[in-house]
Design an enzyme around this catalytic site. Structure first.
Site, PDB file in Angstrom:
ATOM      1  N   ASN A  55      -9.212   6.196  -8.673  1.00 19.48           N
ATOM      2  CA  ASN A  55      -9.403   4.862  -8.117  1.00 19.48           C
ATOM      3  C   ASN A  55      -8.686   3.885  -9.045  1.00 19.48           C
ATOM      4  OD1 ASN A  55     -10.308   2.331  -7.332  1.00 19.48           O
ATOM      5  ND2 ASN A  55     -12.445   2.966  -7.097  1.00 19.48           N
ATOM      6  N   ASN A  98       1.963   1.556  -4.920  1.00 19.87           N
ATOM      7  CA  ASN A  98       1.991   1.683  -3.468  1.00 19.87           C
ATOM      8  C   ASN A  98       0.614   1.627  -2.826  1.00 19.87           C
ATOM      9  OD1 ASN A  98       3.153   2.670  -0.763  1.00 19.87           O
ATOM     10  ND2 ASN A  98       1.733   4.313  -1.284  1.00 19.87           N
ATOM     11  N   SER A 116       4.660  -6.756   1.567  1.00 18.08           N
ATOM     12  CA  SER A 116       4.673  -6.668   3.026  1.00 18.08           C
ATOM     13  C   SER A 116       5.273  -7.953   3.565  1.00 18.08           C
ATOM     14  CB  SER A 116       3.245  -6.506   3.564  1.00 18.08           C
ATOM     15  OG  SER A 116       3.200  -6.698   4.961  1.00 18.08           O
ATOM     16  N   TYR A 158      -5.358  -9.538   3.120  1.00 21.60           N
ATOM     17  CA  TYR A 158      -4.160  -8.721   2.921  1.00 21.60           C
ATOM     18  C   TYR A 158      -2.956  -9.583   2.551  1.00 21.60           C
ATOM     19  CZ  TYR A 158      -0.839  -4.906   3.884  1.00 21.60           C
ATOM     20  OH  TYR A 158       0.143  -3.940   3.793  1.00 21.60           O
ATOM     21  N   ALA A 159      -2.785 -10.700   3.266  1.00 23.75           N
ATOM     22  CA  ALA A 159      -1.665 -11.598   2.974  1.00 23.75           C
ATOM     23  C   ALA A 159      -1.762 -12.169   1.570  1.00 23.75           C
ATOM     24  CB  ALA A 159      -1.626 -12.727   4.007  1.00 23.75           C
ATOM     25  N   ALA A 160      -2.971 -12.503   1.147  1.00 23.34           N
ATOM     26  CA  ALA A 160      -3.160 -13.041  -0.199  1.00 23.34           C
ATOM     27  C   ALA A 160      -2.719 -12.039  -1.258  1.00 23.34           C
ATOM     28  CB  ALA A 160      -4.627 -13.425  -0.410  1.00 23.34           C
ATOM     29  N   LYS A 218      -0.612  -9.428  -0.844  1.00 25.70           N
ATOM     30  CA  LYS A 218       0.801  -9.076  -0.760  1.00 25.70           C
ATOM     31  C   LYS A 218       1.701 -10.232  -1.189  1.00 25.70           C
ATOM     32  CE  LYS A 218       0.095  -4.869   0.426  1.00 25.70           C
ATOM     33  NZ  LYS A 218       0.379  -3.800  -0.547  1.00 25.70           N
TER      34      LYS A 218
END
Length: 244
Positions: A58, A85, A137, A150-152, A154
């Site tokens: 982890n 990744n 992304s 997720y946007a924060a 990436k």
């Protein structure tokens, strides 16, 4: 291309991460450490591949990271390539997103990247060489509905990468940091989506198809290799023209 290189790849049990590990191994890497939480998938992913070491981990576990890095240093005295990744999604519109959904994505996608890089970058700087490639992304550059968390993360890894490109080379070390920003890619994360959603993804992409793990691996391979020795602090979009 990766002869005698020591590489670490996270999120390595399947999809893009597995394709990256296989590419490095086939290109002659001395050793590729394949990290993932999915013990079942990881246990069979690299059977018979002598230059891949599977590590169930982890990336939020800083003690486990410390122990791994100590072992790698003891065995090889260096890390040449780090590919950040590993990532997760917990999508929801902002008014419905729970604190747990926010925290889970931030912890893995942002803090996990910080954890690995903090542990490995000093080794690269001491050895005066290294390449760090982090998976961002197009959502991190252009946003998306229902993916605030997720946007924060990436977008955050892009900002960290640009800072790292300056920080890690400030004393002359040839340590590079770059991002790859995929568009819609056919992976285990997308294979369960309804066909009408997949059709919409393809329709939005000028090249008319979803990317493959190999498409993304091609970009990672380039940025990680010595062919990109004068490239740092950059974001390579591999999205079929989705974001122009």
């Amino acid at each position: 291309m990766f002869e005698n290189k020591v590489c670490i790849v996270t999120g390595a049990a399947q999809g893009i991460g597995k394709a990256i590990v296989e590419r490095f191994a086939s290109q002659g890497a001395l050793m590729v450490y394949a990290l993932d939480m999915n013990e079942q998938a990881l246990s069979t992913a690299y059977e018979g591949v002598n230059n891949v070491t599977s590590v169930v981990m982890n990336i939020c576990d800083r003690q486990a990271i410390s122990e791994l890095v100590e072992q790698v240093q003891a065995d090889y005295s260096r890390v040449d390539v780090l590919v950040n990744n590993a990532g997760i999604t917990r999508d929801a519109l902002i008014e419905k997103m729970t604190e747990d959904e926010w925290d889970a994505v931030i912890n893995v996608n942002l803090k996990g990247v910080f954890n690995l890089t903090q542990a490995i970058a000093p080794i690269m700087m001491e050895n005066n060489a290294g390449s760090i490639v982090t998976m961002s992304s197009v959502v991190g550059t252009d946003g998306n509905i229902g993916q605030s968390n997720y946007a924060a993360t990436k977008g955050g890894v892009i900002a960290m990468t640009k800072g790292w490109a300056k920080e890690f080379a400030r004393k002359g070390a040839q340590v590079r940091a770059n991002c790859v920003a995929p568009g819609f890619v056919a992976t285990p994360m997308t294979e369960n989506l309804p066909e009408k959603v997949l059709d919409l993804m393809r329709a939005k992409t000028p090249l008319g198809r979803m990317g493959t793990p190999e498409d993304i691996t091609n970009g990672v391979e380039f940025l990680a290799s010595d062919k990109a020795s004068f490239i740092t602090g950059q974001v390579l979009k591999i999205d079929g023209g989705l974001v122009l």
